[in-house]
Design an enzyme around this catalytic site. Structure first.
Site, PDB file in Angstrom:
ATOM      1  N   TYR A 152       0.830  -1.204   0.000  1.00 53.76           N
ATOM      2  CA  TYR A 152       0.000   0.000   0.000  1.00 53.76           C
ATOM      3  C   TYR A 152       0.869   1.260   0.000  1.00 53.76           C
ATOM      4  CZ  TYR A 152      -3.032   3.789   1.466  1.00 53.76           C
ATOM      5  OH  TYR A 152      -3.680   5.000   1.549  1.00 53.76           O
ATOM      6  N   ARG A 159       1.576   6.495  -6.832  1.00 61.93           N
ATOM      7  CA  ARG A 159       0.447   7.378  -7.154  1.00 61.93           C
ATOM      8  C   ARG A 159       0.871   8.841  -7.080  1.00 61.93           C
ATOM      9  NH1 ARG A 159      -4.999   6.934  -3.613  1.00 61.93           N
ATOM     10  NH2 ARG A 159      -3.469   7.018  -1.916  1.00 61.93           N
ATOM     11  N   TYR A 211      -0.864  13.178   6.324  1.00 61.30           N
ATOM     12  CA  TYR A 211      -0.472  12.143   7.285  1.00 61.30           C
ATOM     13  C   TYR A 211       1.027  12.257   7.564  1.00 61.30           C
ATOM     14  CZ  TYR A 211      -4.738   9.170   6.972  1.00 61.30           C
ATOM     15  OH  TYR A 211      -6.008   8.658   7.041  1.00 61.30           O
ATOM     16  N   GLU A 326     -14.084  -0.688   6.097  1.00 57.16           N
ATOM     17  CA  GLU A 326     -14.061   0.653   5.513  1.00 57.16           C
ATOM     18  C   GLU A 326     -15.387   0.850   4.784  1.00 57.16           C
ATOM     19  OE1 GLU A 326     -10.251   1.889   3.762  1.00 57.16           O
ATOM     20  OE2 GLU A 326     -11.407   2.500   2.000  1.00 57.16           O
TER      21      GLU A 326
HETATM   22  C1  3EB Z   1      -7.651   6.266   5.588  1.00 52.17           C
HETATM   23  O1  3EB Z   1      -8.516   7.034   5.970  1.00 52.17           O
HETATM   24  C2  3EB Z   1      -8.099   4.874   5.261  1.00 52.17           C
HETATM   25  O2  3EB Z   1      -5.198   5.657  -0.320  1.00 52.17           O
HETATM   26  O3  3EB Z   1      -6.775   6.280  -1.674  1.00 52.17           O
HETATM   27  C3  3EB Z   1      -9.255   5.429   2.542  1.00 52.17           C
HETATM   28  C4  3EB Z   1      -9.622   5.992   1.315  1.00 52.17           C
HETATM   29  C5  3EB Z   1      -7.962   5.002   2.730  1.00 52.17           C
HETATM   30  C6  3EB Z   1      -8.676   6.134   0.285  1.00 52.17           C
HETATM   31  C7  3EB Z   1      -6.384   5.885  -0.571  1.00 52.17           C
HETATM   32  C8  3EB Z   1      -7.029   5.138   1.705  1.00 52.17           C
HETATM   33  C9  3EB Z   1      -7.386   5.701   0.500  1.00 52.17           C
HETATM   34  O4  3EB Z   1      -6.460   6.583   5.500  1.00 52.17           O
HETATM   35  C10 3EB Z   1      -7.546   4.365   4.013  1.00 52.17           C
END
Ligand code: 3EB
Length: 333
Positions: A152, A159, A211, A326
């Site tokens: 991931y 990306r 993040y 999710e």
């Molecule tokens: C999060 O909130 C959970 O990498 O495109 C949710 C929606 C999540 C999209 C992405 C990742 C993605 O971080 C994970």
């Protein structure tokens, strides 16, 4: 052909779109594709992948019961085609665009993600519908690998490289989920529009694109939701989990994760100005890590939201190992 005066062309850019109609349907794929205005038909799991139509896409995720089709419809005249690796359809207001990228041809998941997003960027620059509202990403074995080599995180790095700043800080809404069939083929599809939407962030959560470094070398480029450029409010809700601030909560507690996720979605709705609660005018797609949790999740959502909300439940891996589910959705329109 009517030649419109240029002021009319200019103002066309700000005219809101009719809402996209999204439904979960037990229809047959052929019938769904034959209906007027069908922009895309997305099937899940074991549906036969027998359609050459570029509007048809099969996502390699399974449900415990037969999974309905997801159908997107517009009010305009839909054309479709292929452009290299990209399959597309459009009515001039909205577009569906999809591609599948073989990881091996691009040196792994990071290279495949980079290629996919660079392709989408190139497509959008030449398109009358250049504004991405929402993007879905499905990749195999999303949690394989440790630390920064986790697939991931590698996907996020690729990306980001492929996006190459095209969104600034106005990212589309998104989902990224793990499939488990061993096919190292990244699948990306998107909804784009002639007019830009408005990205919505969640005050309960750190913006994903901010993040901290501990979650990987490149932050995930997505917004928590996208307000569509429609007159009546329509909100595309990103994959939402039990993350508060930037930390995962309730690691071993499924019900608490569901409730935290719903609290996040409720906050998104109120920030977006929605006057309708989630249990009305919504469709929800739910990804559940463990197959045995699916009925528990379904029951809890029925208890919390009532039985009237269309739910599409799929088994899939969430991008952080401690997250058990999710939820994404479309609200209003
Ligand atoms: C999060 O909130 C959970 O990498 O495109 C949710 C929606 C999540 C999209 C992405 C990742 C993605 O971080 C994970």
């Amino acid at each position: 052909m009517t030649v419109r005066p240029s002021h009319a062309l200019e103002s066309a850019a700000s005219v809101p779109l009719a809402p996209l109609r999204v439904e979960y349907s037990g229809a047959r794929t052929t019938d769904a594709l034959a209906q007027a205005g069908t922009l895309a038909v997305i099937g899940f799991g074991d549906v036969p992948q027998a359609h050459a139509d570029p509007r048809w896409l099969r996502v390699r995720l399974h449900g415990s019961a037969p999974v309905p089709l997801e159908i997107w419809r517009t009010s305009g005249h839909v054309t479709h085609g292929r452009d290299g690796e990209l399959a597309w359809s459009s009515d001039g207001e909205y577009a569906f665009v999809a591609l599948e990228v073989d990881e091996a041809a691009h040196g792994g998941i990071a290279g495949a993600a980079r290629h996919a997003y660079a392709s989408l960027a190139r497509w959008s620059h030449a398109s009358p519908t250049p504004h991405f509202l929402r993007i879905w990403n499905y990749l195999d074995a999303i949690n394989d690998g440790e630390g920064d080599t986790e697939r991931y995180r590698q996907f996020c790095a690729g990306r980001a490289a492929g996006m190459n700043g095209m969104f600034g800080s106005a990212y589309p809404a998104a989902t990224a989920i793990g499939v488990r069939d061993g096919q190292r083929v990244l699948q990306v599809y998107a909804l784009a529009a002639r007019v830009a939407g408005c990205a919505i962030e969640n005050p309960r959560q750190v913006n994903a694109w901010r993040y901290p470094r501990q979650y990987g070398p490149a932050a995930p480029g997505f917004a928590r939701a996208m307000r569509a450029p429609t007159a009546s409010p329509q909100l595309y809700i990103s994959g939402t989990a039990a993350i508060v601030g930037h930390a995962s909560h309730h690691p071993d507690d499924l019900l608490a994760q569901i409730d935290e996720t719903l609290a996040n979605i409720d906050t998104l709705l109120s920030v977006s100005g929605s006057t309708a609660p989630l249990y009305t005018a919504s469709l929800l797609k739910v990804y559940v890590r463990h197959a045995q949790d699916v009925p528990i999740v379904r029951d809890r959502l029925h208890t919390r939201l009532g039985e009237g909300v269309p739910l599409l439940l799929l088994e899939g891996d969430i991008c952080r190992r401690e997250l058990l589910l999710e939820i994404e959705g479309v609200h209003g329109g």
